[in-house]
Write a protein that holds these residues in place. Structure first.
Motif, short mmCIF file in Angstrom:
data_model
loop_
_atom_site.label_atom_id
_atom_site.label_comp_id
_atom_site.label_asym_id
_atom_site.label_seq_id
_atom_site.Cartn_x
_atom_site.Cartn_y
_atom_site.Cartn_z
N ASP A 1 0.80 -1.22 0.00
CA ASP A 1 0.00 0.00 0.00
C ASP A 1 0.84 1.28 0.00
OD1 ASP A 1 0.90 -0.69 2.51
OD2 ASP A 1 -0.83 0.15 3.57
N TYR A 2 2.14 1.16 -0.24
CA TYR A 2 2.98 2.37 -0.31
C TYR A 2 3.22 2.78 -1.76
CZ TYR A 2 6.94 5.51 0.32
OH TYR A 2 7.77 6.60 0.29
N ASP A 3 3.82 1.90 -2.54
CA ASP A 3 4.08 2.22 -3.95
C ASP A 3 3.77 1.03 -4.86
OD1 ASP A 3 6.08 0.50 -3.26
OD2 ASP A 3 7.74 1.85 -3.70
N GLY A 4 3.02 0.08 -4.35
CA GLY A 4 2.65 -1.09 -5.16
C GLY A 4 3.64 -2.23 -5.05
N ASN A 5 4.81 -1.98 -4.47
CA ASN A 5 5.82 -3.03 -4.32
C ASN A 5 5.63 -3.79 -3.01
OD1 ASN A 5 7.62 -2.65 -6.70
ND2 ASN A 5 7.85 -0.61 -5.81
N GLN A 6 6.00 -5.07 -3.04
CA GLN A 6 5.91 -5.91 -1.85
C GLN A 6 7.02 -6.96 -1.91
OE1 GLN A 6 1.98 -7.48 -0.94
NE2 GLN A 6 2.86 -9.33 -0.05
N ASN A 7 7.52 -7.35 -0.76
CA ASN A 7 8.55 -8.39 -0.72
C ASN A 7 8.07 -9.64 -1.44
OD1 ASN A 7 9.76 -10.94 0.77
ND2 ASN A 7 11.23 -9.27 1.00
N HIS A 8 8.96 -10.23 -2.25
CA HIS A 8 8.59 -11.39 -3.05
C HIS A 8 8.30 -12.63 -2.20
CE1 HIS A 8 10.14 -10.03 -7.24
NE2 HIS A 8 9.82 -8.99 -6.51
N PHE A 9 8.78 -12.64 -0.97
CA PHE A 9 8.60 -13.79 -0.10
C PHE A 9 8.04 -13.30 1.25
CE2 PHE A 9 11.84 -15.00 -3.12
CZ PHE A 9 11.48 -16.29 -3.48
N SER A 10 6.86 -12.68 1.20
CA SER A 10 6.31 -12.05 2.40
C SER A 10 5.99 -13.06 3.50
CB SER A 10 5.07 -11.23 2.04
OG SER A 10 4.12 -12.04 1.38
N ALA A 11 5.48 -14.24 3.13
CA ALA A 11 5.14 -15.25 4.14
C ALA A 11 6.41 -15.77 4.82
CB ALA A 11 4.37 -16.40 3.51
N ASP A 12 7.45 -16.01 4.01
CA ASP A 12 8.72 -16.46 4.58
C ASP A 12 9.36 -15.35 5.42
OD1 ASP A 12 8.72 -19.04 3.57
OD2 ASP A 12 9.58 -18.41 1.66
N SER A 13 9.19 -14.11 4.98
CA SER A 13 9.74 -12.97 5.74
C SER A 13 9.08 -12.89 7.12
CB SER A 13 9.51 -11.66 4.99
OG SER A 13 10.25 -11.63 3.79
#
Length: 314
Positions: free
Chosen positions: A222-234
């Protein structure tokens, strides 16, 4: 003499009548591959909990001393099964865990297989950016460097390959805008083919009463459309690391937070950012500058990384 000659003749005849294969070397039986494989199998327990950690105790009782902790998904060798407890081995620890939180089955376990992993440690700030500066002259960049190099040494001793995003007195790159510096750190993780990325910082606030340890990960766009590719693992990495380092530091537990920090949001590997404590809080500052506390942090950090990769099954 005549009697001895007769005995000799009888013995020679008996020798000639014995089948030749009776004197041949006994053939070693070919081992049954399936039997060999079964002998290598061990009873493996996989931790199944919904929150917190599973205690490894010195004996089969909740009154016994806690030797270590296991996170969800951790795999251990089960040595013996009792009615309500399992005697297990994890790393060099032998202890007992509650059986109700273990799924036990036969299989192979190789915790050491995870030790070929590549870890990128990112000491916050550095170079012309000192980060927070305290009244007693403590630089955030120098303090987190101490934590980082101690942790790097223990990780390498444990078998991991470790890279740092910067040196002791320099930044990742020569930059005009901070985004260029942060991009360098993120790109570095991709360049060295990192398995995980962990950024280490210390916090500050105008309110000197604020204190505590927190770990950030990114699972939002919700900031610039980008998100970590491995959010669950993160998130899982954040949970595992925090559960070990927060007690090691000993400050207030500020938990986990899902935020949009650049190095987490833009990373292409599981990524977290640790705020060790508040440099602007006198109690936290005293904890963070303590050399023994730094050593405890590093040892706990390695245990957490071990558990993270063991739970990943890789």
């Amino acid at each position: 003499m005549k009697m001895n000659k007769t005995l000799s003749i009888i013995l020679v005849i008996a020798f000639l009548l014995v089948p030749a294969h009776s004197f041949a070397e006994k053939e070693t039986p070919t081992p049954d591959p399936s039997t060999e494989e079964a002998a290598d199998l061990k009873w493996i327990g996989t931790v199944k909990i919904t929150s917190g950690n599973l205690n490894i105790r010195k004996g089969p009782s909740t009154h016994d001393e806690i030797l270590d902790k296991l996170s969800n998904g951790s795999k251990v060798e089960v040595i013996e099964q009792l009615e309500e407890w399992a005697k297990i081995q994890y790393n060099h620890i032998i202890g007992y865990v509650s059986k109700q939180f273990l799924v036990i089955q036969q299989g192979n376990i190789d915790i050491m297989a995870s030790k070929n992993k590549i870890v990128v440690l990112d000491p916050g700030h550095g170079g012309r950016d000192p980060g927070a500066i305290t009244a007693d002259g403590t630089y955030e960049s120098k303090l987190v460097w101490q934590y980082t190099v101690k942790t790097k040494a223990l990780l390498e001793k444990s078998g991991y390959t470790v890279f740092l995003t910067r040196g002791e007195k320099n930044s990742c790159t020569v930059y005009r805008r901070m985004e260029q510096e942060l991009t360098c750190r993120v790109n570095f993780a991709e360049k060295v083919k990192a398995d995980i990325y962990i950024s280490i910082h210390a916090d500050s606030n105008e309110n000197k009463k604020f204190r505590g340890t927190v770990v950030f990960y990114n699972a939002r766009n919700d900031y610039d459309g980008n998100q970590n590719h491995f959010s669950a693992d993160s998130k899982r990495l954040a949970q595992t690391i925090h559960s070990f380092i927060q007690p090691a530091i000993g400050s207030k537990d500020r938990g986990l937070q899902n935020k949009n920090y650049f190095v987490n949001r833009m990373n292409k590997v599981p990524s977290i950012l640790i705020e060790l404590g508040f440099l602007t809080n006198s109690a936290d500052l005293k904890l963070l500058k303590d050399k023994g506390r730094q050593d405890k942090f590093s040892a706990s950090f390695v245990k957490a990384v071990d558990l993270y990769f063991a739970a990943s099954g890789s």
